[in-house]
Design a protein around this motif. Sequence first.
Motif, short mmCIF file in Angstrom:
data_model
loop_
_atom_site.label_atom_id
_atom_site.label_comp_id
_atom_site.label_asym_id
_atom_site.label_seq_id
_atom_site.Cartn_x
_atom_site.Cartn_y
_atom_site.Cartn_z
N UNK A 59 -0.34 3.29 6.68
CA UNK A 59 -1.79 3.31 6.44
C UNK A 59 -2.49 2.29 7.33
N UNK A 60 -2.66 2.66 8.59
CA UNK A 60 -3.15 1.72 9.59
C UNK A 60 -4.57 1.25 9.30
N UNK A 61 -5.39 2.13 8.79
CA UNK A 61 -6.78 1.74 8.51
C UNK A 61 -6.84 0.77 7.33
N UNK A 62 -6.01 0.98 6.32
CA UNK A 62 -5.98 0.08 5.17
C UNK A 62 -5.51 -1.31 5.59
N UNK A 63 -4.53 -1.35 6.50
CA UNK A 63 -3.95 -2.62 6.94
C UNK A 63 -4.68 -3.22 8.14
N UNK A 64 -5.56 -2.44 8.76
CA UNK A 64 -6.27 -2.89 9.97
C UNK A 64 -5.30 -3.23 11.10
N UNK A 77 0.83 -1.20 0.00
CA UNK A 77 0.00 0.00 0.00
C UNK A 77 0.86 1.26 0.00
N UNK A 78 0.30 2.34 -0.51
CA UNK A 78 0.97 3.63 -0.43
C UNK A 78 0.92 4.13 1.01
N UNK A 79 1.86 5.00 1.40
CA UNK A 79 1.80 5.60 2.74
C UNK A 79 0.55 6.46 2.90
N UNK A 114 -8.27 9.46 7.04
CA UNK A 114 -7.20 9.22 8.01
C UNK A 114 -6.84 7.73 8.03
N UNK A 115 -5.56 7.44 7.89
CA UNK A 115 -5.10 6.06 7.95
C UNK A 115 -5.29 5.26 6.69
N UNK A 116 -5.87 5.86 5.66
CA UNK A 116 -6.03 5.15 4.39
C UNK A 116 -4.82 5.44 3.51
N UNK A 117 -4.46 4.45 2.68
CA UNK A 117 -3.30 4.67 1.82
C UNK A 117 -3.55 5.88 0.92
N UNK A 118 -2.46 6.61 0.64
CA UNK A 118 -2.56 7.83 -0.14
C UNK A 118 -2.89 7.57 -1.60
N UNK A 119 -3.07 8.67 -2.32
CA UNK A 119 -3.49 8.58 -3.71
C UNK A 119 -2.40 8.07 -4.64
N UNK A 120 -2.84 7.71 -5.83
CA UNK A 120 -1.93 7.22 -6.86
C UNK A 120 -2.08 8.06 -8.13
N UNK A 121 -1.03 8.08 -8.90
CA UNK A 121 -1.03 8.72 -10.21
C UNK A 121 -0.53 7.71 -11.22
N UNK A 122 -1.43 7.29 -12.11
CA UNK A 122 -1.10 6.24 -13.09
C UNK A 122 -0.59 4.99 -12.38
N UNK A 123 -1.17 4.67 -11.24
CA UNK A 123 -0.82 3.45 -10.51
C UNK A 123 0.32 3.60 -9.53
N UNK A 124 1.04 4.73 -9.55
CA UNK A 124 2.18 4.92 -8.66
C UNK A 124 1.79 5.82 -7.49
N UNK A 130 -0.51 14.33 7.76
CA UNK A 130 -1.07 15.54 8.35
C UNK A 130 -2.59 15.48 8.56
N UNK A 131 -3.21 14.34 8.25
CA UNK A 131 -4.65 14.19 8.49
C UNK A 131 -4.85 13.68 9.92
#
Length: 245
Positions: free
Chosen positions: A104-109, A71-73, A85-95, A77-78
């Motif tokens: 990303x604690x919420x994404x990973x639980x 996952x992305x970091x 909050x805690x969700x992986x950050x956005x991507x640009x063309x998959x990156x 600052x949220x």
Amino acid sequence: MKNPPFQAPKNRGFTLTELAVVLVIISILIGGLLVPLSSQIDARNSHDTRAAMAEIREALLGFAAAKGYFPCPAIPTIASESPNAGLEGGRNAGSCIHPAGVLPWATLAVAEKDAWGRRYSYRVTPEFSNAPPLLPFNLSSIGDIKVLSSAGGVAVATVVPAIVISHGKNGNGAYTAEGTQLPEGSDADEIENRVLNTSTGVWSDGAVAKEFVKRVAPTVTYDDEVVWIAPGVLFNRMITAGKLP
């Protein structure tokens, strides 16, 4: 001959000197109890944080085994309880737009904070965070993260796909649950481990890009906990999960 009349003994209070002696003794006894208690709390916090980071490492490997990439970091600052909050950050063309940030604690639980109440810093190599992954991997360039024994010291690990950092008891450079970053302190090795929020809002590594420090033992000014995922371990999990041939 008459006996003298009975006189009850007078109650004699403590003198100031005696009270002072008693207070000194009590202070010594309490001080002797508090020092070991403080050490026990520090040891327990360190143990709990290492255990949590072991779970985080497994969660990252599990995510990669299921998705084929890390996952992305999360954006540091949220504030907690805020949207994203805690969700992986956005991507640009998959990156990943930001290869460094907080876990990303919420994404990973997994847990948001270490035992001292601060967020974990997290960085991932772009090669291993592309979604979908760019297969086959270029084995000569995988993992652009390097772990050193000290700032400018010898390499402990190279071509590391992902790294997670707890900033320890002093919290130097860590992000809080409110989304604010604590002062970085003066220790060169801890400065190396911070996530830097630049003036353009881009989260990057510390003083030397893509290099982090894992000291063998803590010092008076360095108490970070650092874990990383070696490429061999990652490949083994992904092969087992059928994500790699």
